[in-house]
Design a protein around this motif. Structure first.
Motif, PDB file in Angstrom:
ATOM      1  N   GLY A  84      -0.479  -1.206   3.821  1.00  0.00           N
ATOM      2  CA  GLY A  84      -0.539  -0.098   2.877  1.00  0.00           C
ATOM      3  C   GLY A  84      -0.113  -0.448   1.474  1.00  0.00           C
ATOM      4  O   GLY A  84       0.081   0.443   0.634  1.00  0.00           O
ATOM      5  N   ASP A  85       0.021  -1.749   1.174  1.00  0.00           N
ATOM      6  CA  ASP A  85       0.332  -2.191  -0.181  1.00  0.00           C
ATOM      7  C   ASP A  85      -0.954  -2.557  -0.918  1.00  0.00           C
ATOM      8  O   ASP A  85      -1.961  -2.909  -0.295  1.00  0.00           O
ATOM      9  CB  ASP A  85       1.263  -3.407  -0.155  1.00  0.00           C
ATOM     10  N   LEU A  86      -0.906  -2.495  -2.236  1.00  0.00           N
ATOM     11  CA  LEU A  86      -2.031  -2.967  -3.031  1.00  0.00           C
ATOM     12  C   LEU A  86      -2.179  -4.470  -2.831  1.00  0.00           C
ATOM     13  O   LEU A  86      -1.201  -5.220  -2.893  1.00  0.00           O
ATOM     14  CB  LEU A  86      -1.791  -2.650  -4.506  1.00  0.00           C
ATOM     15  N   ASP A  87      -3.401  -4.919  -2.556  1.00  0.00           N
ATOM     16  CA  ASP A  87      -3.690  -6.341  -2.388  1.00  0.00           C
ATOM     17  C   ASP A  87      -3.751  -6.970  -3.781  1.00  0.00           C
ATOM     18  O   ASP A  87      -4.771  -6.862  -4.475  1.00  0.00           O
ATOM     19  CB  ASP A  87      -5.010  -6.520  -1.636  1.00  0.00           C
ATOM     20  N   MET A  88      -2.672  -7.609  -4.190  1.00  0.00           N
ATOM     21  CA  MET A  88      -2.566  -8.080  -5.570  1.00  0.00           C
ATOM     22  C   MET A  88      -3.516  -9.238  -5.857  1.00  0.00           C
ATOM     23  O   MET A  88      -4.005  -9.387  -6.988  1.00  0.00           O
ATOM     24  CB  MET A  88      -1.125  -8.472  -5.875  1.00  0.00           C
ATOM     25  N   ASP A  89      -3.809 -10.079  -4.871  1.00  0.00           N
ATOM     26  CA  ASP A  89      -4.758 -11.169  -5.087  1.00  0.00           C
ATOM     27  C   ASP A  89      -6.158 -10.610  -5.340  1.00  0.00           C
ATOM     28  O   ASP A  89      -6.868 -11.049  -6.256  1.00  0.00           O
ATOM     29  CB  ASP A  89      -4.779 -12.110  -3.887  1.00  0.00           C
ATOM     30  N   ALA A  90      -6.555  -9.643  -4.516  1.00  0.00           N
ATOM     31  CA  ALA A  90      -7.871  -9.021  -4.703  1.00  0.00           C
ATOM     32  C   ALA A  90      -7.916  -8.254  -6.019  1.00  0.00           C
ATOM     33  O   ALA A  90      -8.942  -8.265  -6.721  1.00  0.00           O
ATOM     34  CB  ALA A  90      -8.180  -8.093  -3.535  1.00  0.00           C
ATOM     35  N   PHE A  91      -6.819  -7.596  -6.352  1.00  0.00           N
ATOM     36  CA  PHE A  91      -6.740  -6.879  -7.630  1.00  0.00           C
ATOM     37  C   PHE A  91      -6.935  -7.842  -8.795  1.00  0.00           C
ATOM     38  O   PHE A  91      -7.684  -7.555  -9.735  1.00  0.00           O
ATOM     39  CB  PHE A  91      -5.396  -6.174  -7.729  1.00  0.00           C
ATOM     40  N   THR A 140       3.788   1.546  -5.855  1.00  0.00           N
ATOM     41  CA  THR A 140       3.048   0.381  -6.333  1.00  0.00           C
ATOM     42  C   THR A 140       3.876  -0.392  -7.365  1.00  0.00           C
ATOM     43  O   THR A 140       4.715   0.187  -8.062  1.00  0.00           O
ATOM     44  CB  THR A 140       1.704   0.799  -6.956  1.00  0.00           C
ATOM     45  N   PRO A 141       3.643  -1.707  -7.497  1.00  0.00           N
ATOM     46  CA  PRO A 141       4.377  -2.523  -8.467  1.00  0.00           C
ATOM     47  C   PRO A 141       3.840  -2.301  -9.884  1.00  0.00           C
ATOM     48  O   PRO A 141       3.074  -3.113 -10.427  1.00  0.00           O
ATOM     49  CB  PRO A 141       4.134  -3.955  -7.969  1.00  0.00           C
ATOM     50  N   ALA A 142       4.259  -1.201 -10.477  1.00  0.00           N
ATOM     51  CA  ALA A 142       3.630  -0.719 -11.703  1.00  0.00           C
ATOM     52  C   ALA A 142       3.710  -1.732 -12.844  1.00  0.00           C
ATOM     53  O   ALA A 142       2.718  -1.962 -13.548  1.00  0.00           O
ATOM     54  CB  ALA A 142       4.253   0.609 -12.122  1.00  0.00           C
ATOM     55  N   ARG A 143       4.875  -2.315 -13.051  1.00  0.00           N
ATOM     56  CA  ARG A 143       5.005  -3.245 -14.172  1.00  0.00           C
ATOM     57  C   ARG A 143       4.108  -4.462 -13.969  1.00  0.00           C
ATOM     58  O   ARG A 143       3.457  -4.938 -14.913  1.00  0.00           O
ATOM     59  CB  ARG A 143       6.452  -3.686 -14.328  1.00  0.00           C
ATOM     60  N   GLN A 144       4.037  -4.966 -12.768  1.00  0.00           N
ATOM     61  CA  GLN A 144       3.165  -6.108 -12.486  1.00  0.00           C
ATOM     62  C   GLN A 144       1.706  -5.740 -12.704  1.00  0.00           C
ATOM     63  O   GLN A 144       0.929  -6.513 -13.277  1.00  0.00           O
ATOM     64  CB  GLN A 144       3.379  -6.598 -11.061  1.00  0.00           C
ATOM     65  N   PRO A 177       4.491   0.000   3.978  1.00  0.00           N
ATOM     66  CA  PRO A 177       4.538  -0.690   2.680  1.00  0.00           C
ATOM     67  C   PRO A 177       5.909  -1.289   2.391  1.00  0.00           C
ATOM     68  O   PRO A 177       6.923  -0.889   2.978  1.00  0.00           O
ATOM     69  CB  PRO A 177       4.205   0.428   1.689  1.00  0.00           C
ATOM     70  N   LYS A 178       5.925  -2.249   1.474  1.00  0.00           N
ATOM     71  CA  LYS A 178       7.174  -2.915   1.113  1.00  0.00           C
ATOM     72  C   LYS A 178       8.173  -1.930   0.526  1.00  0.00           C
ATOM     73  O   LYS A 178       9.374  -2.040   0.761  1.00  0.00           O
ATOM     74  CB  LYS A 178       6.889  -4.031   0.113  1.00  0.00           C
ATOM     75  N   GLU A 179       7.685  -1.006  -0.281  1.00  0.00           N
ATOM     76  CA  GLU A 179       8.545   0.001  -0.898  1.00  0.00           C
ATOM     77  C   GLU A 179       7.901   1.361  -0.687  1.00  0.00           C
ATOM     78  O   GLU A 179       6.758   1.578  -1.076  1.00  0.00           O
ATOM     79  CB  GLU A 179       8.741  -0.284  -2.387  1.00  0.00           C
ATOM     80  N   ARG A 180       8.637   2.286  -0.074  1.00  0.00           N
ATOM     81  CA  ARG A 180       8.081   3.584   0.304  1.00  0.00           C
ATOM     82  C   ARG A 180       8.959   4.698  -0.259  1.00  0.00           C
ATOM     83  O   ARG A 180      10.189   4.636  -0.209  1.00  0.00           O
ATOM     84  CB  ARG A 180       8.037   3.704   1.834  1.00  0.00           C
ATOM     85  N   GLY A 181       8.301   5.720  -0.779  1.00  0.00           N
ATOM     86  CA  GLY A 181       8.994   6.934  -1.171  1.00  0.00           C
ATOM     87  C   GLY A 181       9.090   7.889   0.008  1.00  0.00           C
ATOM     88  O   GLY A 181       8.756   7.549   1.143  1.00  0.00           O
ATOM     89  N   GLY A 182       9.534   9.104  -0.249  1.00  0.00           N
ATOM     90  CA  GLY A 182       9.805  10.065   0.816  1.00  0.00           C
ATOM     91  C   GLY A 182       8.583  10.751   1.366  1.00  0.00           C
ATOM     92  O   GLY A 182       8.507  11.994   1.404  1.00  0.00           O
ATOM     93  N   VAL A 183       7.611   9.978   1.806  1.00  0.00           N
ATOM     94  CA  VAL A 183       6.364  10.475   2.405  1.00  0.00           C
ATOM     95  C   VAL A 183       6.067   9.646   3.640  1.00  0.00           C
ATOM     96  O   VAL A 183       6.031   8.410   3.559  1.00  0.00           O
ATOM     97  CB  VAL A 183       5.188  10.375   1.413  1.00  0.00           C
ATOM     98  N   ILE A 184       5.861  10.301   4.782  1.00  0.00           N
ATOM     99  CA  ILE A 184       5.529   9.601   6.020  1.00  0.00           C
ATOM    100  C   ILE A 184       4.349  10.303   6.678  1.00  0.00           C
ATOM    101  O   ILE A 184       4.444  11.468   7.070  1.00  0.00           O
ATOM    102  CB  ILE A 184       6.719   9.570   6.998  1.00  0.00           C
TER     103      ILE A 184
END
Length: 415
Positions: A158-165, A190-194, A337-344
């Motif tokens: 459930g993470d953004l595929d950064m290589d494909a991005f 999502t890793p917004a700054r990256q 995902p690596k980092e998750r907010g309060g949604v399941i």
């Protein structure tokens, strides 16, 4: 479920906080309300309700036009919220804050106005996990302007595929990256700054849909490296009908108006109209005056607790919920995902998500079920629907226990 009287490890006095939300004392089907659908729309504290009622009781008038006391007071109150929002997002200038009806309108504004400056052959990149609000406007732009719409994939976790991005950016044709800051289905942060750094290196601008993210942690548009940022008031314990677009001033200056009418003009003749300065160029017609004041009250209310405490509370709650849900037979949490907010989001073997939500409601527990305005994501996950529990500042462990215990009984009923 007894009403809690605890102070959790974040330092928040949850019992005192809950008392500020009148609706939490309601009963549903003769059961105490357990509200676990804050990702759709959060409940409202007394501070927001009272601010809106006070405005309508004592200082309501149309703004920016009247040369009388009530109009001047209402204008001051409305414009003070623009300053609040600028501070809330750490925007460089109050003139970069555009009030809209919601995040959907804000994204449509960018798609229509900034999008009109694009040319065929340029591309917009979105991700597989976008809400329809950050998908459909770009499809409409594609069909209208002949731009290319590229879809960044996600991993099975459930993470953004950064290589494909990165590959999608490699040809230099991408004009804009429009990505959720936090998924409303997976909870992925999502890793917004990256993302912003990669987009800028490829010559693209970046828009973040912050509808979910601004509720859970401090948002600094300058630190994120964003060019556009959107959010909506009703998820931030404020009213419906008010949203925000932040954009760098130079972009707003170059963009044509989104709608025409009163208050967005400088001069009007039958031959020609000229536009007001930003942000008013994008705020045609009578705005949501009372709702904007309600948003200001919500921001003031949230900030007094501090986002460090809010984030700590919700992270602890989410971890606890994942542990409790893991004990429910046949239940599958969707995404890790690596980092998750309060949604399941979750599914349960042999039980349709709609049945889960209906039976939970009979026990006073409100969750969302369906595709969550993210049908393409559901297809990517191989699902038609999920049930979703989402948390707010007022959510407590006892409510997670009630959810898990009731899910066990539902599972036993169907097996």
């Amino acid at each position: 479920m007894s009403h809690p009287s605890i102070t959790d490890t974040s330092g928040l006095d949850l019992a005192a906080i809950r008392k500020q939300f009148p609706i939490l004392s309601e009963k549903v089907h003769d059961r105490p309300l357990v509200f676990l659908d804050s990702a759709a729309s959060a409940q409202k504290p007394d501070a927001v309700i009272n601010a809106m009622v006070h405005t309508m009781h004592h200082q309501y008038a149309n703004i920016h036009r009247g040369l009388y006391w009530l109009s001047e007071r209402a204008t001051e109150a409305y414009e003070a919220v623009r300053d609040q929002v600028a501070g809330f997002l750490n925007a460089p200038s109050r003139e970069e804050i555009v009030f809209t009806g919601n995040s959907t309108e804000a994204i449509n504004l960018v798609a229509y106005s900034f999008g009109s400056l694009l040319t065929p052959g340029q591309a917009v990149v979105i991700s597989e996990m976008e809400h329809h609000a950050n998908l459909v406007p770009w499809q409409m732009l594609r069909d209208r302007m002949g731009i290319e719409l590229r879809i960044a994939p996600i991993t099975d976790a459930g993470d953004l595929d950064m290589d494909a991005f990165s590959q999608l950016l490699s040809d230099g044709k991408v004009a804009l990256v429009a990505i959720t800051h936090m998924s409303n289905v997976l909870g992925t942060i999502t890793p917004a700054r990256q993302i912003a750094d990669m987009a800028h290196a490829a010559g693209a601008l970046v828009l973040f849909d912050g509808s979910q993210a601004v509720v859970h942690h401090r948002t600094d548009v300058q630190a994120l490296g964003a060019d556009f940022y959107t959010f909506t008031g009703h998820k931030l314990y404020g009213p419906t009908g008010i949203g925000v677009l932040w954009a760098r001033r130079a972009l707003l200056e170059d963009m044509p108006p989104f709608m025409g009418g009163g208050d967005m003009i400088s001069t009007v003749t039958f031959e020609k109209s000229t536009w007001a300065n930003v942000p008013h160029k994008f705020e045609a017609g009578t705005p949501a005056i009372v709702e904007a004041i309600g948003l200001g009250a919500a921001i003031e209310w949230v900030e007094k607790f501090g986002f460090d405490a809010i984030a700590a509370h919700e992270q602890a709650l989410t971890s606890y919920a994942l542990q409790r849900l893991a004990t429910v037979p046949g239940l599958n949490v969707v995404g890790h995902p690596k980092e998750r907010g309060g949604v399941i989001s979750f599914t349960m073997a042999d039980v349709h998500p709609h049945d889960i939500a209906t039976l939970l409601d009979r026990n006073g527990i409100a969750v969302r079920a369906g595709h969550h305005c993210a049908e393409p994501l559901m297809r990517r996950l191989g699902l038609t629907a999920t049930a979703r529990a989402s948390f707010g500042i007022y959510t407590v462990q006892e409510e997670i226990d009630a959810l898990a215990d009731t899910l066990v009984r539902i599972r036993e009923f169907f097996v």
